[in-house]
Design a protein around this motif. Structure first.
Motif: not given
Length: 291
Positions: A32-34, A75-76, A82-84, A107-110
């Protein structure tokens, strides 16, 4: 608290702690990048949209120094929870605004289908925030940021077992031969080197030959070679210190589902025919090092 110096934008539309570089660990989840985000007008919370684009191309991806690409998804999540899922260059929202700097994160997913061959990947991105009144754009803010993915190199050997040698069925003048298949795998590197050392021989002990099988009162020499080609019939002999010349490509991850390397052992007729004892053993150590 968020520092004012790390904020980008005006009093109506801004982020804090998003601009700059963000380092993520490949082995850690979630990635995650907060940051904080504010969207308001005339003292009231105002809905906003956002769009993220890659400055490296048309996809969300990270590139290593050797040019290898790893795809990622982003993902934001807004302060309202609210997640998109985001698509490159596609407007997302609307999201409920806030009069104050409120927590949000990316949120980053590899992509797990590719095993990293480097220890560091990076990419540059741009987020554009926008406010609308009806269908008319009334305010925008653009923030650039970098994502750095660090991969800790890890190399493993699996399935390496004992090699049994016997002169049973071998006639005089023939070489005693044996081999063992195993797997070398890992992440965070592309190539590896191999060292072979003998506990009785000069490569790892006090013997006069590089590799020796030890009996109770005498030793007999043997030769060893390494190959990363299971379709072949011979390998590469190590040098005097046990280092196998050259380097070899990593072909699998740490799971090592199938073998991809082989050790060949041989004892010459002149050595085993003169043996005076029934049993000889050695500990052959295989050391692989990532590059």
């Amino acid at each position: 608290m968020n520092s004012q110096t790390s904020c980008s934008g005006n009093g109506r539309l801004r982020t804090c702690n998003l601009g700059g570089s963000h380092t993520l660990n490949y082995e850690t989840d979630p990635k995650d990048i907060p940051f904080t985000l504010r969207s308001r007008r005339r003292g009231n919370a105002w809905p906003y949209y956002l769009e993220i684009s890659s400055l490296n191309g048309n996809t969300f991806s990270l590139i290593s120094d050797n040019g290898e690409q790893i795809d990622i998804s982003i993902t934001f999540t807004s302060n309202e929870g609210v997640t998109e899922a985001l698509n490159p260059g596609v407007l997302a929202g609307s999201f409920g605004g806030t009069t104050n700097d409120a927590d949000a994160f990316l949120s980053v997913e590899v992509d797990s289908s590719l095993t990293p061959s480097s220890s560091r990947y990076s990419g540059s991105f741009q987020m554009e925030l926008s406010q609308y009144r009806l269908f008319f754009l009334i305010d925008t803010e653009t923030i650039e940021f970098d994502i750095v993915l660090e991969v800790e190199p890890n190399i493993t050997i699996r399935n390496l077992g004992d090699i049994d040698l016997s002169n049973s069925g071998i006639t005089l003048g023939q070489v005693i031969e044996g081999s063992e298949d195993f797997c070398v795998g890992g992440i965070g590197f592309s190539n590896y080197t191999v060292n072979l050392s003998s506990s009785n021989g000069s490569t790892g002990g006090g013997g006069s030959s590089g590799y020796e099988l030890g009996g109770s009162s005498e030793n007999i020499p043997y030769t060893v070679t390494f190959s990363d080609d299971l379709t072949g019939t011979s390998g590469i002999a190590p040098g005097g210190l046990g280092d196998v010349p050259g380097s070899f490509s990593r072909r699998t991850d740490e799971s090592c589902i199938s073998d991809n390397a082989r050790i060949y052992i041989s004892v010459s007729p002149s050595d085993w025919e003169n043996a005076n004892e029934p049993f000889y053993t050695d500990v052959l150590t295989v050391t692989v090092s990532s590059q």
